[in-house]
Structures are given as structure tokens and as C-alpha cells.
Motif scaffolding. Sequence first.
Motif, PDB file in Angstrom:
ATOM      1  N   PRO A 198      35.420  80.036  55.064  1.00 36.56           N
ATOM      2  CA  PRO A 198      34.848  80.581  56.291  1.00 36.56           C
ATOM      3  C   PRO A 198      34.110  81.894  56.059  1.00 36.56           C
ATOM      4  O   PRO A 198      33.193  82.234  56.805  1.00 36.56           O
ATOM      5  N   HIS A 199      34.505  82.649  55.013  1.00 39.66           N
ATOM      6  CA  HIS A 199      33.882  83.942  54.759  1.00 39.66           C
ATOM      7  C   HIS A 199      32.470  83.817  54.199  1.00 39.66           C
ATOM      8  O   HIS A 199      31.728  84.793  54.137  1.00 39.66           O
ATOM      9  N   TRP A 200      32.059  82.605  53.809  1.00 34.36           N
ATOM     10  CA  TRP A 200      30.705  82.399  53.284  1.00 34.36           C
ATOM     11  C   TRP A 200      29.679  82.241  54.408  1.00 34.36           C
ATOM     12  O   TRP A 200      28.485  82.373  54.177  1.00 34.36           O
ATOM     13  N   GLY A 201      30.134  81.923  55.577  1.00 31.97           N
ATOM     14  CA  GLY A 201      29.211  81.705  56.694  1.00 31.97           C
ATOM     15  C   GLY A 201      29.520  82.643  57.845  1.00 31.97           C
ATOM     16  O   GLY A 201      30.050  83.753  57.646  1.00 31.97           O
ATOM     17  N   ASN A 202      29.201  82.219  59.017  1.00 30.17           N
ATOM     18  CA  ASN A 202      29.471  83.006  60.221  1.00 30.17           C
ATOM     19  C   ASN A 202      29.689  82.019  61.369  1.00 30.17           C
ATOM     20  O   ASN A 202      28.866  81.898  62.268  1.00 30.17           O
ATOM     21  N   GLU A 203      30.811  81.292  61.286  1.00 30.07           N
ATOM     22  CA  GLU A 203      31.048  80.195  62.218  1.00 30.07           C
ATOM     23  C   GLU A 203      31.282  80.692  63.631  1.00 30.07           C
ATOM     24  O   GLU A 203      31.598  81.859  63.856  1.00 30.07           O
ATOM     25  N   VAL A 204      31.133  79.777  64.600  1.00 26.28           N
ATOM     26  CA  VAL A 204      31.134  80.175  66.006  1.00 26.28           C
ATOM     27  C   VAL A 204      32.349  79.688  66.789  1.00 26.28           C
ATOM     28  O   VAL A 204      32.510  80.070  67.949  1.00 26.28           O
ATOM     29  N   LEU A 205      33.201  78.874  66.194  1.00 29.97           N
ATOM     30  CA  LEU A 205      34.272  78.280  66.989  1.00 29.97           C
ATOM     31  C   LEU A 205      35.299  79.323  67.449  1.00 29.97           C
ATOM     32  O   LEU A 205      35.742  79.317  68.597  1.00 29.97           O
ATOM     33  N   VAL A 206      35.676  80.233  66.555  1.00 28.66           N
ATOM     34  CA  VAL A 206      36.627  81.272  66.957  1.00 28.66           C
ATOM     35  C   VAL A 206      36.015  82.159  68.044  1.00 28.66           C
ATOM     36  O   VAL A 206      36.675  82.518  69.029  1.00 28.66           O
ATOM     37  N   ALA A 207      34.724  82.466  67.880  1.00 31.29           N
ATOM     38  CA  ALA A 207      34.036  83.260  68.906  1.00 31.29           C
ATOM     39  C   ALA A 207      34.004  82.512  70.244  1.00 31.29           C
ATOM     40  O   ALA A 207      34.200  83.100  71.313  1.00 31.29           O
ATOM     41  N   ALA A 208      33.768  81.196  70.177  1.00 31.39           N
ATOM     42  CA  ALA A 208      33.722  80.393  71.400  1.00 31.39           C
ATOM     43  C   ALA A 208      35.080  80.372  72.082  1.00 31.39           C
ATOM     44  O   ALA A 208      35.171  80.488  73.316  1.00 31.39           O
ATOM     45  N   CYS A 209      36.142  80.223  71.304  1.00 34.77           N
ATOM     46  CA  CYS A 209      37.486  80.216  71.892  1.00 34.77           C
ATOM     47  C   CYS A 209      37.799  81.563  72.541  1.00 34.77           C
ATOM     48  O   CYS A 209      38.384  81.622  73.633  1.00 34.77           O
ATOM     49  N   ALA A 210      37.405  82.653  71.889  1.00 31.25           N
ATOM     50  CA  ALA A 210      37.612  83.978  72.467  1.00 31.25           C
ATOM     51  C   ALA A 210      36.813  84.135  73.755  1.00 31.25           C
ATOM     52  O   ALA A 210      37.299  84.699  74.747  1.00 31.25           O
ATOM     53  N   LEU A 211      35.586  83.609  73.763  1.00 29.00           N
ATOM     54  CA  LEU A 211      34.742  83.724  74.943  1.00 29.00           C
ATOM     55  C   LEU A 211      35.316  82.941  76.111  1.00 29.00           C
ATOM     56  O   LEU A 211      35.306  83.416  77.266  1.00 29.00           O
ATOM     57  N   VAL A 212      35.843  81.746  75.844  1.00 32.54           N
ATOM     58  CA  VAL A 212      36.459  80.955  76.922  1.00 32.54           C
ATOM     59  C   VAL A 212      37.590  81.752  77.568  1.00 32.54           C
ATOM     60  O   VAL A 212      37.722  81.798  78.801  1.00 32.54           O
ATOM     61  N   THR A 213      38.402  82.402  76.742  1.00 30.28           N
ATOM     62  CA  THR A 213      39.500  83.208  77.275  1.00 30.28           C
ATOM     63  C   THR A 213      38.976  84.432  78.019  1.00 30.28           C
ATOM     64  O   THR A 213      39.449  84.759  79.124  1.00 30.28           O
ATOM     65  N   ASN A 214      37.974  85.093  77.452  1.00 28.88           N
ATOM     66  CA  ASN A 214      37.441  86.307  78.071  1.00 28.88           C
ATOM     67  C   ASN A 214      36.796  86.036  79.433  1.00 28.88           C
ATOM     68  O   ASN A 214      36.826  86.884  80.326  1.00 28.88           O
ATOM     69  N   LEU A 215      36.211  84.836  79.596  1.00 33.29           N
ATOM     70  CA  LEU A 215      35.572  84.509  80.869  1.00 33.29           C
ATOM     71  C   LEU A 215      36.584  84.484  82.017  1.00 33.29           C
ATOM     72  O   LEU A 215      36.222  84.682  83.176  1.00 33.29           O
ATOM     73  N   GLN A 216      37.850  84.237  81.677  1.00 28.42           N
ATOM     74  CA  GLN A 216      38.861  84.176  82.736  1.00 28.42           C
ATOM     75  C   GLN A 216      39.165  85.549  83.332  1.00 28.42           C
ATOM     76  O   GLN A 216      39.842  85.647  84.366  1.00 28.42           O
ATOM     77  N   THR A 217      38.681  86.629  82.699  1.00 25.05           N
ATOM     78  CA  THR A 217      38.915  87.961  83.254  1.00 25.05           C
ATOM     79  C   THR A 217      37.921  88.302  84.368  1.00 25.05           C
ATOM     80  O   THR A 217      38.104  89.304  85.064  1.00 25.05           O
ATOM     81  N   ILE A 218      36.871  87.483  84.542  1.00 27.20           N
ATOM     82  CA  ILE A 218      35.880  87.801  85.572  1.00 27.20           C
ATOM     83  C   ILE A 218      36.524  87.813  86.947  1.00 27.20           C
ATOM     84  O   ILE A 218      36.411  88.783  87.706  1.00 27.20           O
ATOM     85  N   VAL A 219      37.224  86.724  87.283  1.00 25.26           N
ATOM     86  CA  VAL A 219      37.846  86.645  88.603  1.00 25.26           C
ATOM     87  C   VAL A 219      39.057  87.574  88.691  1.00 25.26           C
ATOM     88  O   VAL A 219      39.256  88.266  89.706  1.00 25.26           O
ATOM     89  N   SER A 220      39.845  87.645  87.642  1.00 30.52           N
ATOM     90  CA  SER A 220      41.085  88.427  87.702  1.00 30.52           C
ATOM     91  C   SER A 220      40.857  89.928  87.643  1.00 30.52           C
ATOM     92  O   SER A 220      41.697  90.705  88.124  1.00 30.52           O
ATOM     93  N   ARG A 221      39.715  90.370  87.054  1.00 30.32           N
ATOM     94  CA  ARG A 221      39.513  91.801  86.859  1.00 30.32           C
ATOM     95  C   ARG A 221      38.195  92.340  87.398  1.00 30.32           C
ATOM     96  O   ARG A 221      37.999  93.551  87.446  1.00 30.32           O
ATOM     97  N   ARG A 222      37.284  91.494  87.798  1.00 28.73           N
ATOM     98  CA  ARG A 222      35.981  91.976  88.242  1.00 28.73           C
ATOM     99  C   ARG A 222      35.630  91.567  89.678  1.00 28.73           C
ATOM    100  O   ARG A 222      34.616  91.979  90.205  1.00 28.73           O
ATOM    101  N   ILE A 223      36.463  90.724  90.299  1.00 25.81           N
ATOM    102  CA  ILE A 223      36.240  90.280  91.675  1.00 25.81           C
ATOM    103  C   ILE A 223      37.350  90.838  92.558  1.00 25.81           C
ATOM    104  O   ILE A 223      38.531  90.778  92.210  1.00 25.81           O
ATOM    105  N   ASP A 224      36.984  91.374  93.708  1.00 27.65           N
ATOM    106  CA  ASP A 224      37.954  91.876  94.672  1.00 27.65           C
ATOM    107  C   ASP A 224      38.931  90.761  95.023  1.00 27.65           C
ATOM    108  O   ASP A 224      38.521  89.646  95.361  1.00 27.65           O
ATOM    109  N   PRO A 225      40.246  91.023  94.942  1.00 26.47           N
ATOM    110  CA  PRO A 225      41.224  89.978  95.276  1.00 26.47           C
ATOM    111  C   PRO A 225      41.055  89.406  96.683  1.00 26.47           C
ATOM    112  O   PRO A 225      41.517  88.297  96.963  1.00 26.47           O
TER     113      PRO A 225
END
Length: 383
Positions: A198-225
Motif C-alpha cells: 500500500p505504501h507504493w501507491g495512494n489508495e482511496v478506500l481507507v479515505a472513503a471509509c473515513a469520509l463515510v464516517t465523517n459525513l455523519q457528523t453533519i447532522v449531529s454537529r452542524r445542524i440545529d437539533p
Amino acid sequence: MTDIVKLQAEMTEWRRYLHANPEFGFEEKATSTFVAAKLREFGLDDVVEGIGGTGVVGTLKRGTGNRAIALRADMDALRITEHGAPAYRSRNDGVMHACGHDGHTAMLLGAAKLLAEEGGFDGTVRFIFQPAEEWGKGALAMMADGLFERFPFDEVYGIHNMPGIPVGQFETKAGAFMSAEDNFEITLRGIGGHAARPHWGNEVLVAACALVTNLQTIVSRRIDPADIGVVSVTELITDGTRNALPGIARILGDARSFRSEISERIERQMRIIAEGTALAYNVEADVHYTREFVPLLNDPALADEAMTVAADLLGEANVRVATKPMTGSEDFAQFMSRVPGCFVFLGNGKESAPLHNPNYDFNDDGLAHGMKFHAAIVRRRLA
């Protein structure tokens, strides 16, 4: 007077024919031909096909009144393979009426026949049979084809069946009833490579998994309850394989809200999070965000009228005021952006499979209730 028992049997026959012959959005050629033929058979004053591609509009006039009421049914099916095995099972492989539009069409045809035979109103009724509701394009297509200019109306009403509500019960509410729907697709680009290095390239799957999780903070942390918002990732697609790390990942999903400010905030935060996550993982991100459905806002006065009509038909105990809006979306809202109207839910039974499920089937016992509601709202509003 119309024989309601006979009409119920006819509507059941029509509904099962339509169920057996489903067609996807903007492909409803046989369906619209069937609908138009029935409307002409009933003796409507005018029947026009091809509105917005495959839409049909029938017009019925009685008396001298100059007001017009529109009733709408959707005709399209879904790309789902049916699992049930009724005698009228889908004959179109991979397509089925998994949302009950066959029932909506049949009950509106029944109302057209009843009103054509009995009248009982003073003015004009427009029977709108709409294509392509499921992907939010049918109403706009009919409007772009001159629906309001060619077939003007003052108010519009629609029905959708709802599993979980007993047959013979209606539900609606004034104001916000169903949400807007936004769609998004985020593409991450990096450098794929061998799974062992994996260190020879710059793969995107780990980044994608992190992004899927991070998107869940929009409603929980950026939208008025106090505001309603939903962000759902529904697909994660890569170009990798078992022993190859991906260089491209696509994240798809939708967002729901009831106010334009919330929709705009969701998009803005999504772009910030996508760019920040991409930067952290040294990949590139591109966000494509579109608004497909507008919020469905029932006119308060017409919602009261609809509930009064339903209570007169079925008794007050069988009319429920929804306690909160639903985060599902409905193309009918486009019509109500131009004229006031009301959308109601009709019970499909406590034991009904969910909408969009391969085991779903419309409950024919609800056909007469929907037909009677359509006719009664016309007679009340065009008294």
C-alpha cells in the motif's frame, strides 16, 4: 347511481392488470394507453396523451362553475424483481409495482368513472396521470410541457398508500408533510496498487471509509437539533479487486430536509468535510450535489378540508393527524409549488410489506376508499 360493488371489482381488475404489466419511468407507454382508453370509455370531455412524455390528462366538466380541481396519480414502477407469486405477478422481469402506483392509478380511474356517471359538482376536474415519480422527473416534465397553461387548475390533491396504517384509515397534516431530497456523489481519486504494498501507491478506500464516517457528523454537529436533516450514504463503489487497492472510489447517497437553509448547509458542510478528508489522506475529492425533490407542504386550509372529507367517509376515528413530517420525498410537491393542495396517506394494512420491497403488494381493499375520497373532495370543493 353507480354500482360501487361492481366498480370495486373493476378497479381490482385494472389494478392487477397494471401490476402484471409494470413500466419504468418515462417508459409507461402501455400504461398510459390503457389509462387514456379507459378515460375515453368513461366519456370524459377531453383526454390528452403524451404530456411530459407519457403523462395523460383527462378533463371532466359539469355545470357552469369556473373553478378547476386536479387529482393526480403516479403510474411508474421500480427496477425491482418481484418475490411474491400472485396470479398477477409482474410479467416484466426486473420491474415491479413495489410502491403501489398501480393502485393509485386504478383508484383515480375509478373516481373518473364515478364522477363521469354521477356528476355532483359544478366546475372542472383534471385527472392527472403522471409518469416517472420515483426519480423525481415526471411532474417537472409535465410542467415543462405546459400542464398549467394547457390544463389550468386552482387546487391539487393526491393519495399515496402507506404500509403500517390500517386499511380504511387516512393520515395527513398541515404544513411540512414530506421532505426535500438532495442527491450527492463524491469521487475520490488517488493511486491504486498491489494490496501487499500500500505504501507504493495512494489508495482511496481507507479515505472513503473515513469520509463515510465523517459525513455523519453533519447532522449531529452542524445542524440545529430543532431542525430535521438526514444524510445517508447508500453506495461505496471502487475500481479495486481482492488483491488490488483502488485508485478511484465513488460515494453516493442522499440528504433530506424541510428548509432550503438546511439543504444549503448540508451541501456546504459536505464539501468542507470531503476536501478536508481528501487532504488528510493525500487524495483528490470532487463533490457533485443536486436537488431532486422539493419539500411537500400541505396547504393548512386544504388539509383541514381533506381531513373533513375523510372523516365524513370513514368516521373521525379513522382520520389521523400525522404527529411529525415524513423524511420520504414525493414528486407531487412540484405541483404544489404552483397551486395550493393536499397530499394524504391511505392505509395499506398493518401486515403490508414495506414500500420498495420485493414482497410488497397494494391492498385492493383500499381501492374504494381512495376512489371515494377523490370524488368527495371534488364535490366538496366544487359544490
